[in-house]
Design an enzyme around this catalytic site. Structure first.
Site, mmCIF file in Angstrom:
data_model
loop_
_atom_site.group_PDB
_atom_site.id
_atom_site.type_symbol
_atom_site.label_atom_id
_atom_site.label_comp_id
_atom_site.label_asym_id
_atom_site.label_seq_id
_atom_site.Cartn_x
_atom_site.Cartn_y
_atom_site.Cartn_z
ATOM 1 N N SER A 171 -16.790 2.758 30.160
ATOM 2 C CA SER A 171 -15.374 3.080 30.041
ATOM 3 C C SER A 171 -14.762 2.481 28.770
ATOM 4 O O SER A 171 -15.202 2.773 27.661
ATOM 5 C CB SER A 171 -14.645 2.636 31.315
ATOM 6 O OG SER A 171 -13.342 3.162 31.382
ATOM 7 N N ASP A 267 -14.912 14.075 34.028
ATOM 8 C CA ASP A 267 -14.715 12.631 34.131
ATOM 9 C C ASP A 267 -13.481 12.326 34.977
ATOM 10 O O ASP A 267 -12.365 12.764 34.673
ATOM 11 C CB ASP A 267 -14.546 12.061 32.718
ATOM 12 C CG ASP A 267 -14.419 10.555 32.698
ATOM 13 O OD1 ASP A 267 -13.393 10.043 33.193
ATOM 14 O OD2 ASP A 267 -15.332 9.879 32.191
ATOM 15 N N HIS A 334 -17.096 8.567 36.890
ATOM 16 C CA HIS A 334 -16.729 7.753 35.732
ATOM 17 C C HIS A 334 -17.589 6.498 35.728
ATOM 18 O O HIS A 334 -17.544 5.713 36.679
ATOM 19 C CB HIS A 334 -15.245 7.379 35.800
ATOM 20 C CG HIS A 334 -14.733 6.667 34.589
ATOM 21 N ND1 HIS A 334 -14.611 7.274 33.363
ATOM 22 C CD2 HIS A 334 -14.293 5.391 34.407
ATOM 23 C CE1 HIS A 334 -14.120 6.417 32.483
ATOM 24 N NE2 HIS A 334 -13.921 5.261 33.094
#
EC number: 3.1.1.-
Length: 391
Positions: A171, A267, A334
């Site tokens: 991330s 995502d 994610h």
């Protein structure tokens, strides 16, 4: 009720002890404080280091933790009271798994490398560099200094002898891996094989449901507050506004170091925050859909499909270059490389009948190239697990 609470407390302690077995202890980098390389609250940066062994003793993987950003003084003040803004609140041990896993059975290519998880406590994807500290809020915007202090410390601890090295992240940490990739390459020995891996860090300069780009204004605030401009790749900032250089699609074309991108076409963080951020969803029509695509209307699904089209265009610098790798699945997820289950497990996501661990390992060692794009709809891949929002 008291006895029940006591029972749950005992079970929790037991669970922590069991889970903590084999966990990697935290290292506080106290020497960085004098250099001004500190978390938002001024505390020392930190990382977890599991030493390599056997054939992996001179191989290194530096993985940066994710956890979003703070865009203004208020959100950074809130953040500095958590482990995402202060090492004072960080857990002392961290169980390594997925790309950092220490078992040959679940991480065959990297299990015996020196594996480091860099904790994220600056709120800027390790790009902040403001000298002044406002005495009213006592916030330190020093993410870039934190990154460099950690890398320098690891160099002193043996990374200067690296034969193979990977800079990776999840991330916001994966975005940092892209932004710092060429610098990492330049710091390490010229003889080393150095590559970078981004897991859910390919945030796109996308249009939201109103046709605007909320994420651009969001990143503009991050860059301005943290003084990030001078830490971003000059190859990008020399051509466009610095906030646009938070988008990998504008940084990757001029990158010299090989990069592997792991991302979900749908995502889950980007559907929530790039496509349908709460700030622009005034009527809250997207409240349920963006959390569970099965709850989307036909019109919303068409818009979600359009987001995938935006993602595909943004990824063109990746799949147009042979030295780069791409694992783009159609999951609503994610960060998929942090757990053994999604990294290499039997029930983990596959693209072209290949799991993430194999794709990345083959690419790193040059056994075979991997640039694969999944089938086009959010329900087409049966290997996609239930939504994963690991950060």
């Amino acid at each position: 009720m008291g006895r029940l609470k006591q029972c749950w407390s005992s079970l929790l302690v037991l669970a922590v002890v069991v889970i903590g077995t084999g966990a990697v202890p935290i290292t506080y980098l106290q020497s960085a404080v004098a250099k001004g390389a500190v978390c938002l609250d001024g505390s020392a940066p930190a990382y977890h280091f599991d030493k390599g062994f056997g054939s992996g003793v001179n191989n290194w993987i530096v993985h940066m933790e994710g956890g979003g950003w703070c865009t203004d003084v208020a959100s950074c003040i809130e953040r500095k009271g958590t482990m995402k803004g202060s090492s004072k609140f960080m857990n002392k041990d961290f169980g390594f798994s997925g790309i950092l896993g220490g078992k040959q059975s679940t991480n065959p290519d990297f299990y015996n490398w020196n594996r480091i998880k860099v904790r994220y406590c600056d709120g800027s994807s390790f790009t902040g560099n403001v000298e002044a500290v406002n005495p009213a809020n006592k916030l330190f915007f020093r993410g870039a200094r934190v990154w460099r202090a950690v890398i320098d410390d690891l160099m002193a601890k043996g990374m200067k002898n690296a034969q193979n090295a990977i800079l990776s992240g999840c991330s916001a940490g994966a975005l940092a891996a892209i932004l710092h990739c060429d610098t990492f390459r330049a710091i390490l020995p010229r003889t080393a094989s150095v590559k970078c891996v981004s897991d859910a860090g390919y945030f796109i300069h996308g249009k939201d449901i109103t046709g605007g780009s909320y994420i651009e204004s969001y990143y503009s605030k991050v860059v301005a507050l943290h003084g990030s401009a001078k830490s971003l790749p000059v190859s990008c900032t020399s051509k466009m506004k610095p906030e646009l250089c938070f988008f990998p699609q504008y940084v990757v074309p001029s990158m010299r170091t090989p990069l592997f991108v792991i991302n979900a076409a749908f995502d889950s963080w980007q559907i929530k925050n790039v496509l349908a951020p709460t700030a622009v969803d005034k009527g809250k029509q997207w409240k349920n859909c963006k959390l569970d695509l099965k709850k989307c209307s036909a019109a919303q699904l068409k818009t979600v499909q359009g987001f995938r089209d935006q993602m595909m265009r943004a990824l063109s610098p990746v799949h147009s270059t042979p030295s780069r790798g791409l694992f783009l699945d159609s999951c609503h997820a994610h960060c998929q490389g942090g757990s053994a289950a999604s990294w290499s497990g039997d029930k983990g996501p596959q693209v072209a009948n290949t799991r993430i661990a194999k794709a990345v390992g083959n690419w790193f060692y040059g056994r075979s190239a991997f640039q694969k794009i999944d089938c086009p709809s959010p329900t087409c891949n049966p290997t996609c697990p239930a939504i994963s929002t690991e950060d």
